[in-house]
Design a protein around this motif. Structure first.
Motif, short mmCIF file in Angstrom:
data_model
loop_
_atom_site.label_atom_id
_atom_site.label_comp_id
_atom_site.label_asym_id
_atom_site.label_seq_id
_atom_site.Cartn_x
_atom_site.Cartn_y
_atom_site.Cartn_z
N LYS A 89 0.86 -1.18 0.00
CA LYS A 89 0.00 0.00 0.00
C LYS A 89 0.89 1.23 0.00
CE LYS A 89 -3.94 -2.18 2.34
NZ LYS A 89 -4.89 -2.06 1.22
N TRP A 92 -5.60 10.01 -7.90
CA TRP A 92 -5.05 8.71 -7.47
C TRP A 92 -5.52 8.32 -6.07
CZ3 TRP A 92 -2.20 12.43 -10.05
CH2 TRP A 92 -1.68 12.06 -11.30
N LEU A 93 -6.47 9.03 -5.50
CA LEU A 93 -6.83 8.77 -4.10
C LEU A 93 -7.34 7.35 -3.87
CD1 LEU A 93 -8.45 12.08 -2.77
CD2 LEU A 93 -6.12 11.22 -2.48
N ASP A 94 -7.90 6.73 -4.90
CA ASP A 94 -8.37 5.35 -4.74
C ASP A 94 -7.21 4.36 -4.69
OD1 ASP A 94 -7.78 5.90 -7.45
OD2 ASP A 94 -9.13 4.32 -8.16
N ARG A 95 -5.99 4.83 -5.01
CA ARG A 95 -4.81 3.96 -4.97
C ARG A 95 -3.82 4.39 -3.89
NH1 ARG A 95 -4.43 4.97 -11.17
NH2 ARG A 95 -5.89 6.56 -10.43
N ALA A 125 -11.33 12.77 2.99
CA ALA A 125 -11.16 12.16 1.66
C ALA A 125 -11.07 10.64 1.73
CB ALA A 125 -9.92 12.73 0.98
N GLY A 126 -11.18 10.08 2.93
CA GLY A 126 -11.20 8.63 3.09
C GLY A 126 -9.84 8.00 3.31
N LEU A 127 -8.83 8.81 3.64
CA LEU A 127 -7.48 8.30 3.80
C LEU A 127 -7.18 7.98 5.26
CD1 LEU A 127 -5.77 10.91 1.46
CD2 LEU A 127 -6.12 8.49 0.96
N ASP A 176 -7.41 -5.29 5.33
CA ASP A 176 -8.73 -5.48 5.93
C ASP A 176 -8.67 -6.58 6.98
OD1 ASP A 176 -9.09 -8.03 4.68
OD2 ASP A 176 -9.99 -7.08 2.91
N GLU A 188 -5.55 13.99 -6.03
CA GLU A 188 -6.95 13.59 -6.16
C GLU A 188 -7.21 12.50 -7.21
OE1 GLU A 188 -9.30 17.11 -6.60
OE2 GLU A 188 -9.27 17.56 -4.44
N ALA A 234 -3.39 4.69 0.21
CA ALA A 234 -4.04 4.17 1.42
C ALA A 234 -4.13 5.22 2.52
CB ALA A 234 -3.26 2.96 1.94
#
Length: 336
Positions: A134, A158-161, A189-191, A318, A156, A163
């Motif tokens: 990650k 790349w935020l889905d890649r 932003a979910g980080l 996870d 922004e 962690a």
């Protein structure tokens, strides 16, 4: 089975490693030649001789200088793969690695060059070595918060890649509170959130990282032990500390590896982990950090197993992946 063989075979994750800090002198020279860059060093030996640091800033000065040779996506992919090969050889199966985009964008490199190259290396490592990873974007704390916000904006696409985000570079004089707003935006932003604290900075910086940044884990954290109430809180919250023993020795955070607090951390119930930090500069990758520290402070096999388990429990995998990895450690320890 020797201790070295036992630890090499122990499934391990690395949670505190700066990819730019894995730039070995040989690769530095190869990339300099490929990119037609003149280095201020005449040989690999001259580079290694320069790695005699007395503090964090001495190291950072040469660290930023070395990063100049990274110019293309291929350079970053090669850098990542060189690290992953070393990690795999040490029995590492997962890494959550830092990168410093501002180190590259401030010298005119597009954000995309560094991250696309690293992502390509991460995909190659999983495909060829079975090593998962990650990516954690770090804000440079010696720069201002506006610069960190600009970096978050650039990230922004790349935020889905990515962690998580972290906070690194010169600690003293740059408290976590300086970055409270950008960490809040990063969380929104979910980080995931991590921060270097309590390496050279005081225990107060660890409190700030917890209360103002609301981090998910603490990078280093050594000086937390100076504050009993802070230590108790870290234990009670199960906060992971990403400890870097050989880095601490090289940067004179400890004078002698035998005086390193890692065993005391475990005795106190802290969720400590072992990591290499900037292995090309600090003289040891993951296995070296485990073995040299084990010898210096007298870690038992059970404690080494605990450290490996902590590395997965404190990871951003996870829950199912964490449980599977920890079960692998139990099976390995039972068989060896």
């Amino acid at each position: 089975m020797s201790l070295a063989d036992f630890v090499r075979g122990l499934p391990k994750a690395e949670l505190h490693m700066h990819i730019e800090g894995s730039l070995e002198p040989e690769l530095m020279f190869a990339l300099a030649a490929r990119n037609r860059i003149d280095l201020p060093f005449k040989s690999v030996e001259a580079v290694r001789a320069a790695y005699a640091f007395s503090n964090l800033q001495d190291f950072l000065d040469i660290y930023y200088q070395g990063a100049q040779v990274l110019q293309t996506e291929a350079d970053f992919q090669d850098l990542a793969m060189a690290y992953f090969r070393r990690l795999a050889a040490d029995g590492g199966v997962h890494a959550e690695m830092f990168f410093d985009p501002q180190t590259h964008t401030d010298r005119g490199l597009p954000f995309s060059v560094a991250i696309n190259g690293l992502l390509a290396g991460m995909a190659q490592a999983e495909r060829e070595l079975g090593v998962t990873s990650k990516l954690i974007l770090c804000y440079l704390r010696h720069l201002d918060e506006d610069a960190a916000f600009a970096t978050l904006k650039a990230a922004e696409p790349w935020l889905d890649r990515i962690a998580g985000v972290g906070l690194d570079s010169s600690e003293v004089g740059h408290p976590p509170s300086k970055f409270a707003r950008v960490f809040e935006a990063s969380r929104a932003a979910g980080l995931k959130l991590v921060a270097h604290a309590g390496e050279e900075g005081p225990p107060a910086y660890v409190w700030e990282a917890l209360d103002l940044l609301k981090v998910d884990r603490i990078d280093h954290g050594n000086r937390s032990l100076e504050d009993a109430r802070l230590t108790e809180r870290l234990v009670a919250e199960g906060m992971t500390l990403t400890v870097c023993p050989l880095s601490n020795l090289k940067l004179c955070v400890v004078d002698d590896l035998a005086a390193h607090p890692l065993k005391r951390m475990l005795d106190l119930g802290l969720k400590a982990t072992v990591n290499s930090d900037d292995p090309a500069y600090f003289g040891g990758y993951l296995l070296d950090n485990y073995l040299r520290t084990a010898e210096a402070v007298g870690l038992t096999r059970a404690e080494l197993v605990t450290l490996a388990k902590n590395s997965f429990a404190g990871s951003f995998l996870d829950d199912a992946d964490k449980a599977a990895r920890i079960a692998q450690i139990d099976a390995y320890a039972a068989a060896n």
